[in-house]
Scaffold this motif. Structure first.
Motif, PDB file in Angstrom:
ATOM      1  N   LEU A  47      29.247  38.974  68.803  1.00 47.45           N
ATOM      2  CA  LEU A  47      30.406  39.127  69.315  1.00 47.45           C
ATOM      3  C   LEU A  47      31.386  39.596  68.395  1.00 47.45           C
ATOM      4  O   LEU A  47      31.973  40.861  68.385  1.00 47.45           O
ATOM      5  CB  LEU A  47      30.906  37.976  70.130  1.00 47.45           C
ATOM      6  N   TYR A  48      31.621  38.864  67.152  1.00 47.12           N
ATOM      7  CA  TYR A  48      32.965  39.164  66.492  1.00 47.12           C
ATOM      8  C   TYR A  48      32.480  40.363  65.597  1.00 47.12           C
ATOM      9  O   TYR A  48      33.288  41.230  65.318  1.00 47.12           O
ATOM     10  CB  TYR A  48      33.277  37.968  65.583  1.00 47.12           C
ATOM     11  N   GLY A  49      31.048  40.637  65.410  1.00 51.25           N
ATOM     12  CA  GLY A  49      30.780  42.260  64.814  1.00 51.25           C
ATOM     13  C   GLY A  49      31.102  43.281  65.634  1.00 51.25           C
ATOM     14  O   GLY A  49      31.574  44.319  65.303  1.00 51.25           O
ATOM     15  N   MET A  54      34.520  47.842  67.379  1.00 52.20           N
ATOM     16  CA  MET A  54      35.118  48.537  68.452  1.00 52.20           C
ATOM     17  C   MET A  54      36.685  48.642  68.097  1.00 52.20           C
ATOM     18  O   MET A  54      37.258  49.512  68.732  1.00 52.20           O
ATOM     19  CB  MET A  54      34.741  47.618  69.672  1.00 52.20           C
ATOM     20  N   GLU A  55      37.098  47.721  67.299  1.00 47.37           N
ATOM     21  CA  GLU A  55      38.672  47.620  67.115  1.00 47.37           C
ATOM     22  C   GLU A  55      38.982  48.788  66.101  1.00 47.37           C
ATOM     23  O   GLU A  55      39.755  49.655  66.276  1.00 47.37           O
ATOM     24  CB  GLU A  55      39.064  46.430  66.345  1.00 47.37           C
ATOM     25  N   LYS A  56      37.819  48.963  65.255  1.00 46.85           N
ATOM     26  CA  LYS A  56      38.140  49.991  64.063  1.00 46.85           C
ATOM     27  C   LYS A  56      37.930  51.278  64.933  1.00 46.85           C
ATOM     28  O   LYS A  56      38.519  52.429  64.551  1.00 46.85           O
ATOM     29  CB  LYS A  56      37.040  49.974  63.098  1.00 46.85           C
ATOM     30  N   ASP A  57      37.268  51.578  66.049  1.00 46.46           N
ATOM     31  CA  ASP A  57      36.622  52.584  66.756  1.00 46.46           C
ATOM     32  C   ASP A  57      38.014  53.053  67.923  1.00 46.46           C
ATOM     33  O   ASP A  57      37.872  53.813  68.633  1.00 46.46           O
ATOM     34  CB  ASP A  57      35.368  52.667  67.430  1.00 46.46           C
ATOM     35  N   ARG A  58      38.791  52.278  67.859  1.00 44.97           N
ATOM     36  CA  ARG A  58      39.930  52.214  68.663  1.00 44.97           C
ATOM     37  C   ARG A  58      39.645  51.993  70.278  1.00 44.97           C
ATOM     38  O   ARG A  58      40.180  52.572  71.127  1.00 44.97           O
ATOM     39  CB  ARG A  58      40.831  53.250  68.737  1.00 44.97           C
ATOM     40  N   LEU A  59      38.431  51.495  70.462  1.00 45.95           N
ATOM     41  CA  LEU A  59      37.875  51.384  71.864  1.00 45.95           C
ATOM     42  C   LEU A  59      38.408  49.799  72.457  1.00 45.95           C
ATOM     43  O   LEU A  59      38.774  49.982  73.617  1.00 45.95           O
ATOM     44  CB  LEU A  59      36.629  51.078  71.837  1.00 45.95           C
TER      45      LEU A  59
END
Length: 106
Positions: A47-49, A54-59
């Motif tokens: 999950l945290y990976g 996804m945070e880096k990809d701005r999703l």
């Protein structure tokens, strides 16, 4: 590598589905299990990976961080990607109608 569209991993798809309502990590793991009717059980490492990528990809983005827990939310970019994936998956199901017609090919 940033998300550029195309097929999502199952983990990404379910995390985005679960984030249609802002959630923190433990709630996300429970929501994913509920939404998948127990088929998907995601551990903290996975999950945290996925959340980090996804945070880096701005999703997704952080909605709140009180120091004890982080609450994540889906971004407009993430919702668009989720809807595109949903349409892609629907097309796969529709294209698979041949399986419901039985084995009439030989």
């Amino acid at each position: 590598m940033a998300y550029t569209g195309g097929p999502m991993t199952e983990a990404m798809y379910y995390v985005l589905l679960a984030l249609m309502r802002p959630n923190h990590g433990y709630q996300l793991m429970q929501s994913i299990s509920e939404v998948s009717r127990g088929r998907i059980s995601m551990g903290p490492g996975t999950l945290y990976g996925v959340l980090s990528r996804m945070e880096k990809d701005r999703l997704i983005s952080l909605a709140e961080n009180d120091g004890r827990r982080k609450i994540y939310q889906i971004t407009p970019v993430g919702e668009k990607a989720l809807r595109q994936e949903y349409v892609r998956l629907q097309a796969l199901i529709e294209d698979s109608h041949i399986l419901e017609e039985g084995n009439n090919h030989g």
